[in-house]
Design an enzyme around this catalytic site. Structure first.
Site, mmCIF file in Angstrom:
data_model
loop_
_atom_site.group_PDB
_atom_site.id
_atom_site.type_symbol
_atom_site.label_atom_id
_atom_site.label_comp_id
_atom_site.label_asym_id
_atom_site.label_seq_id
_atom_site.Cartn_x
_atom_site.Cartn_y
_atom_site.Cartn_z
ATOM 1 N N CYS A 194 0.834 -1.222 0.101
ATOM 2 C CA CYS A 194 -0.064 0.059 -0.024
ATOM 3 C C CYS A 194 0.837 1.283 0.130
ATOM 4 O O CYS A 194 1.972 1.387 0.307
ATOM 5 C CB CYS A 194 -0.859 -0.018 1.232
ATOM 6 S SG CYS A 194 -1.880 -1.379 1.349
ATOM 7 N N ARG A 244 4.526 -0.708 -5.121
ATOM 8 C CA ARG A 244 4.244 -1.411 -4.027
ATOM 9 C C ARG A 244 2.927 -2.224 -4.209
ATOM 10 O O ARG A 244 2.807 -3.233 -3.156
ATOM 11 C CB ARG A 244 4.178 -0.483 -2.913
ATOM 12 C CG ARG A 244 5.148 0.693 -2.587
ATOM 13 C CD ARG A 244 4.679 1.793 -1.892
ATOM 14 N NE ARG A 244 4.448 1.177 -0.501
ATOM 15 C CZ ARG A 244 5.335 1.238 0.471
ATOM 16 N NH1 ARG A 244 6.468 1.792 0.402
ATOM 17 N NH2 ARG A 244 4.969 1.076 1.816
ATOM 18 N N TRP A 278 -3.791 -2.399 -0.961
ATOM 19 C CA TRP A 278 -3.726 -3.767 -1.343
ATOM 20 C C TRP A 278 -4.886 -4.528 -0.350
ATOM 21 O O TRP A 278 -4.434 -4.513 0.806
ATOM 22 C CB TRP A 278 -2.272 -4.305 -1.067
ATOM 23 C CG TRP A 278 -2.251 -5.408 -1.652
ATOM 24 C CD1 TRP A 278 -2.076 -5.992 -3.139
ATOM 25 C CD2 TRP A 278 -1.935 -6.743 -1.119
ATOM 26 N NE1 TRP A 278 -1.991 -7.346 -3.054
ATOM 27 C CE2 TRP A 278 -1.780 -8.159 -1.793
ATOM 28 C CE3 TRP A 278 -1.853 -7.052 0.472
ATOM 29 C CZ2 TRP A 278 -1.513 -9.239 -1.643
ATOM 30 C CZ3 TRP A 278 -1.422 -8.447 0.730
ATOM 31 C CH2 TRP A 278 -1.423 -9.361 -0.121
ATOM 32 N N ASN A 338 -1.909 1.792 6.243
ATOM 33 C CA ASN A 338 -0.867 0.723 5.767
ATOM 34 C C ASN A 338 -0.878 -0.342 6.977
ATOM 35 O O ASN A 338 -0.774 0.182 8.254
ATOM 36 C CB ASN A 338 0.271 0.901 5.458
ATOM 37 C CG ASN A 338 0.228 1.761 4.029
ATOM 38 O OD1 ASN A 338 -0.505 1.821 3.233
ATOM 39 N ND2 ASN A 338 1.395 2.289 3.567
ATOM 40 N N GLY A 339 -1.088 -1.641 6.938
ATOM 41 C CA GLY A 339 -0.996 -2.588 8.127
ATOM 42 C C GLY A 339 -2.237 -3.197 8.222
ATOM 43 O O GLY A 339 -3.285 -3.171 7.537
ATOM 44 N N GLU A 354 13.791 -20.044 -7.821
ATOM 45 C CA GLU A 354 13.614 -18.908 -7.909
ATOM 46 C C GLU A 354 13.050 -18.545 -9.448
ATOM 47 O O GLU A 354 12.121 -17.864 -9.667
ATOM 48 C CB GLU A 354 15.177 -18.086 -8.139
ATOM 49 C CG GLU A 354 15.042 -16.645 -8.409
ATOM 50 C CD GLU A 354 14.201 -15.772 -7.615
ATOM 51 O OE1 GLU A 354 13.715 -14.526 -8.283
ATOM 52 O OE2 GLU A 354 13.396 -16.033 -6.828
ATOM 53 N N LYS A 371 9.538 -16.839 -10.157
ATOM 54 C CA LYS A 371 9.349 -15.495 -11.129
ATOM 55 C C LYS A 371 8.245 -15.847 -12.107
ATOM 56 O O LYS A 371 7.382 -14.959 -12.465
ATOM 57 C CB LYS A 371 10.634 -15.454 -11.968
ATOM 58 C CG LYS A 371 11.870 -14.552 -11.087
ATOM 59 C CD LYS A 371 11.332 -13.167 -10.683
ATOM 60 C CE LYS A 371 11.999 -12.512 -9.644
ATOM 61 N NZ LYS A 371 11.552 -13.164 -8.201
ATOM 62 N N GLU A 416 4.846 -15.653 -10.589
ATOM 63 C CA GLU A 416 4.447 -14.327 -9.923
ATOM 64 C C GLU A 416 3.805 -13.666 -11.210
ATOM 65 O O GLU A 416 2.942 -12.734 -11.004
ATOM 66 C CB GLU A 416 5.851 -13.816 -9.444
ATOM 67 C CG GLU A 416 6.224 -14.131 -8.143
ATOM 68 C CD GLU A 416 7.442 -13.241 -7.858
ATOM 69 O OE1 GLU A 416 7.276 -12.838 -6.438
ATOM 70 O OE2 GLU A 416 8.429 -13.129 -8.354
ATOM 71 N N HIS A 461 11.434 -39.043 -6.908
ATOM 72 C CA HIS A 461 10.568 -39.347 -5.555
ATOM 73 C C HIS A 461 9.260 -38.903 -5.564
ATOM 74 O O HIS A 461 8.550 -38.496 -4.584
ATOM 75 C CB HIS A 461 11.444 -38.824 -4.444
ATOM 76 C CG HIS A 461 12.738 -39.490 -4.376
ATOM 77 N ND1 HIS A 461 12.961 -40.688 -3.688
ATOM 78 C CD2 HIS A 461 14.111 -39.165 -4.662
ATOM 79 C CE1 HIS A 461 14.169 -40.967 -3.788
ATOM 80 N NE2 HIS A 461 14.955 -40.164 -4.256
ATOM 81 N N LYS A 464 4.881 -5.012 -3.334
ATOM 82 C CA LYS A 464 6.302 -4.989 -3.397
ATOM 83 C C LYS A 464 6.616 -5.212 -1.986
ATOM 84 O O LYS A 464 7.856 -5.976 -1.859
ATOM 85 C CB LYS A 464 6.643 -3.800 -3.906
ATOM 86 C CG LYS A 464 8.202 -3.468 -4.137
ATOM 87 C CD LYS A 464 8.965 -4.411 -5.128
ATOM 88 C CE LYS A 464 10.470 -4.292 -5.367
ATOM 89 N NZ LYS A 464 10.724 -5.334 -6.028
#
Length: 607
Positions: free
Chosen positions: A2, A27, A74, A98-99, A479, A483, A486, A502, A602
């Site tokens: 946010c 963000r 967000w 925010n939070g 990673e 990516k 995302e 396995h 972000k």
């Protein structure tokens, strides 16, 4: 997550509030809004979706006023709707937040019992009503803010306006950053200095528990016990120009291509290329006395830490464990004297990681922090700050911050190995020389972009994609998969190559591409054997290797991606470039929002 912008001025503020929100889009958000005070009343404009929707609302119904607050939200409590968008307001108070307020259900019940009408599903709106109830009971705005903050549990930052005091703005922070901006006869609040960069470079950072009363000329800061305190005003290096895309289509593309430069800048802070030695910041503890390293992080930073576990154990011969920050405290970790807890975060404000840092500090551990924001909370609370020098990273999916973290962690591993007597001068010189080769190797790796672009369209049609690797290439496989999922929204998973048999090999058929990360070196043949198991079952193999590896085993692959030939020690830094480019171009082929993928933020400043 946010974004907050607040402006106290003598000029109309709505246009500049929108400009500030534009700077904070990186963000992550799913609704936005602004509120101002004019003609003795509070007025708002809000809209779900992208900021352009709010701009359209303002074009149809402009919002005057010289005092205002704005927000990109967000969603946490409540869906991204107009009613849930910030600012939240009563007849007396408007605020942005925010939070997360953890005890909002109890507080909401109290407000409803007092006859208040709440119109949203959010935890934020109840704070506006608590402040209003305090004002209605005769409190001053100062008293209302101070008393209400003490009733809130959780992590938050606020910007607050009171209708009765149009020339004053309040801010507060607990666990979520907030920055003051000093202008000429005007003042600002923001989530970070980047959001304030178009308006001022003179900023001050609120400390944990602080709240502030702003006028157009002054800022009075109070600590958590309501005592007046001073917070230093500094000149911020954040620049509006830094966060332009330039000639690139997306910030992510720009930031991928910036990596040779920013990694060189980062290494320059840790490497003496002439002496071929590592130079760390001043150490507040004895590296030689470190008995164990605990790495804690989230997301991509966690995977940087996982690569570092291989470096630290092989070079320093110190036991290393790694933990997801969101789980760290909940398993009641065991600390031993002389241990080092190493925390990795791009923003330095990641809520889970910050909470874990404080837990480890209370447990008597030495604390080191690898962060990209040297003024962040983690940076200030760590015993040893190991800053990266990536510059502002706007794309939500981390690219250059990740490789700069790897650069710092590689340098630290060499330093720890030297301190423990495991790395002699000759080996230090060899490893440092390898690090100095990284920027050039990254430049070479960028030249595979045309090849990757050609592969992107067929890969974009897949429903599932697997990545495999061994050793440090295993976290790079993780990673790569992260990516891809995302920003392209394709289901992707990374596996240690030896784990295929396995279980995951059951997924392999002619519709499942497998990206094999296998640079030549000590683990190459083992990884290739796993690749051949995939090919034997009709899987589509995309082999990422260097010239030697491709000449030996590239002929049977569906497609190949050529990496420059580098020493295994620096291979993860170079491998990062093609796996980022692959995710980027697949996302382009899918037509997704590369810089602001859905549901992601972000900086994750709530648990």
């Amino acid at each position: 997550m946010c974004g907050i912008i607040g402006i106290l001025s003598h000029q109309p503020v709505s246009g500049r509030l929108i400009d500030g929100l534009r700077r904070l889009e990186y963000r992550g958000y799913d609704s936005s809004g602004i509120a101002t005070i004019h003609d003795g009343r509070i007025d708002r404009r809000r809209a779900p979706g992208k900021l352009d929707n709010l701009v359209a609302v303002l074009a149809a119904d402009p919002l005057p006023g010289t005092s205002g607050i704005a927000h990109t939200r967000w969603a946490t409590h409540g869906a991204p709707t107009t009613d849930n968008a910030h600012p939240h307001a009563t007849e007396q108070v408007a605020l942005v937040h925010n939070g997360i307020i953890e005890n909002f259900k109890q507080l909401r019940a109290e407000a409803l019992a007092a006859g208040r009408t709440l119109t949203s599903e959010t935890d934020t709106e109840v704070v506006a009503h608590l402040l209003t109830m305090a004002i209605d009971a005769g409190a001053t705005p100062d008293q209302a803010v101070a008393d209400t903050l003490k009733r809130l549990h959780g992590a938050f930052s606020f910007a607050i306006l009171f209708r009765s005091h149009p020339d004053v703005m309040y801010g507060a922070r607990r666990g979520s950053p907030l920055v003051l901006g000093y202008g000429e006869t005007e003042m600002f609040l923001g989530s970070d200095a980047l959001g304030l960069a178009p308006f001022t470079s003179r900023v001050a950072y609120l400390e944990e528990g602080d709240w502030v009363r702003l006028t157009r000329e002054t800022a009075q800061v109070f600590d958590a016990d309501d005592r007046p305190v001073e917070r230093p005003v500094i000149t911020s290096s954040a620049s509006a120009a830094i966060i332009e895309k330039g000639n690139y289509r997306h910030f992510m593309e720009k930031e991928i291509h910036e990596q040779p430069i920013v990694v060189a800048q980062t290494l320059g802070a840790y490497v003496d290329p002439l002496a071929e030695t590592i130079k760390l910041p001043a150490l507040p503890f004895d590296l030689a006395g470190i008995k164990r390293v605990q790495i804690v992080a989230c997301g991509t930073a966690l995977l940087a830490g996982q690569v570092a576990t291989y470096w630290l154990e092989s070079l320093a011969r110190v036991p290393v464990s790694i933990e997801n920050a969101s789980e760290f405290r909940y398993r009641d970790p065991v600390y031993e004297p002389g241990g080092l807890a190493l925390f990795i975060s791009q923003s330095g404000e990641t809520a889970d990681t910050l909470a874990a840092l404080r837990h480890a500090k209370a447990g008597g551990q030495h604390i080191a922090a690898v962060v990209n924001v040297a003024s962040s909370t983690m940076a200030r609370e760590a015993d040893l700050l190991l800053p990266t020098h990536a510059g502002p990273e706007v794309g939500v999916a981390s690219t250059k911050a990740f490789t700069c973290q790897l650069a710092v962690l590689a340098a630290f591993a060499i330093a720890l190995g030297k301190a423990k007597g495991r790395v002699d001068a000759a080996e230090e010189a060899r490893l440092v020389h390898l690090l100095t080769e990284v920027p050039a190797a990254m430049n070479t790796a960028l030249k595979v972009e045309d090849t990757i672009h050609a592969l992107a369209l067929p890969l974009s049609k897949a429903r599932d994609i697997l990545y495999i690797g061994r050793g440090p290439d295993y976290p790079m496989a993780l990673e790569g998969a992260l990516k891809l999922k995302e920003i392209s929204y394709i289901h992707a998973e990374g596996y240690a190559a030896g784990e295929l048999k396995h279980g995951p090999i059951a997924l392999i058929d002619e519709n499942v591409p497998v990206v094999v990360i296998a640079p030549s070196g000590p683990r190459f043949e083992k990884t290739v054997s796993n690749m051949q198991e995939v090919m034997a079952r009709g899987g589509l193999v995309y082999l990422l290797s260097d010239a030697d590896g491709l000449s030996e085993h590239g002929s049977g692959a569906t497609a190949t991606i050529a990496m420059p030939t580098v020493d295994p020690f620096i291979s993860p830094l170079v491998t990062a470039v093609p796996i980022q480019l692959l995710a980027y171009h697949v996302a382009l082929a899918k037509g997704t929002d590369v810089d602001q993928p859905r549901n992601l933020a972000k900086s994750v400043t709530v648990e």
